[in-house]
Scaffold this motif. Structure first.
Motif, short mmCIF file in Angstrom:
data_model
loop_
_atom_site.label_atom_id
_atom_site.label_comp_id
_atom_site.label_asym_id
_atom_site.label_seq_id
_atom_site.Cartn_x
_atom_site.Cartn_y
_atom_site.Cartn_z
N ARG A 51 6.02 -6.71 2.86
CA ARG A 51 5.75 -4.56 3.33
C ARG A 51 4.69 -4.51 2.16
O ARG A 51 3.85 -3.99 1.15
CB ARG A 51 6.02 -4.49 4.39
CG ARG A 51 4.89 -3.05 4.64
CD ARG A 51 3.75 -3.39 5.37
NE ARG A 51 3.71 -3.26 6.16
CZ ARG A 51 3.87 -3.80 7.31
NH1 ARG A 51 4.27 -1.94 8.10
NH2 ARG A 51 4.22 -4.02 9.11
N THR A 52 6.03 -4.55 1.44
CA THR A 52 6.10 -3.84 -0.08
C THR A 52 4.79 -4.16 -0.78
O THR A 52 4.53 -4.18 -1.64
CB THR A 52 7.94 -3.26 -0.65
OG1 THR A 52 8.31 -3.28 0.02
CG2 THR A 52 7.55 -2.99 -2.41
N GLU A 54 2.47 -6.80 -0.22
CA GLU A 54 1.55 -6.63 0.58
C GLU A 54 0.88 -4.61 0.03
O GLU A 54 -0.43 -5.25 -0.32
CB GLU A 54 1.35 -6.43 1.89
CG GLU A 54 1.94 -7.53 2.40
CD GLU A 54 2.14 -7.01 4.10
OE1 GLU A 54 1.46 -6.51 4.72
OE2 GLU A 54 2.63 -8.37 4.73
N MET A 55 1.43 -3.43 0.20
CA MET A 55 0.72 -2.83 -0.36
C MET A 55 0.89 -2.09 -1.76
O MET A 55 -0.66 -1.82 -2.33
CB MET A 55 1.51 -1.27 0.09
CG MET A 55 2.29 -1.02 1.51
SD MET A 55 1.00 -0.67 2.24
CE MET A 55 1.15 -1.13 3.70
#
Length: 93
Positions: A51-52, A54-55
């Motif tokens: 997720r990190t 991706e962001m």
């Protein structure tokens, strides 16, 4: 401008790869340690890492796309102002 397109494409590919890995490796894991039901620690950490990535990739891609849009707009405004000034000069003669 070519470098900005390269950066945008690179980070778009990284974003898609991280999304794909997240759906492949940890499809039903929430990247938060406290969930309603117990989750394996490795899955939570993997989901958080993906997720990190991706962001960060999404943010860099959006920033590079915004810079491309600004550069394109500046070029068009410059072309428009040159055309307007040449029309004024030809009308004055």
């Amino acid at each position: 401008m070519r470098v900005a397109w390269n950066v945008f494409c690179l980070f778009a590919v990284i974003l898609v790869a991280a999304l794909g890995l997240a759906h492949l490796l940890v499809p039903d894991i929430v990247p938060v340690a406290f969930a309603e039901e117990p989750q394996p620690t490795w899955a939570v950490m993997t989901a958080f890492l993906l997720r990190t990535i991706e962001m960060i990739a999404a943010a860099v891609a959006i920033i590079s796309l915004a810079l491309l849009a600004v550069a394109h707009l500046r070029r068009e405004l410059r072309r428009w102002s040159r055309g307007a000034s040449s029309r004024k000069a030809s009308q004055a003669d």
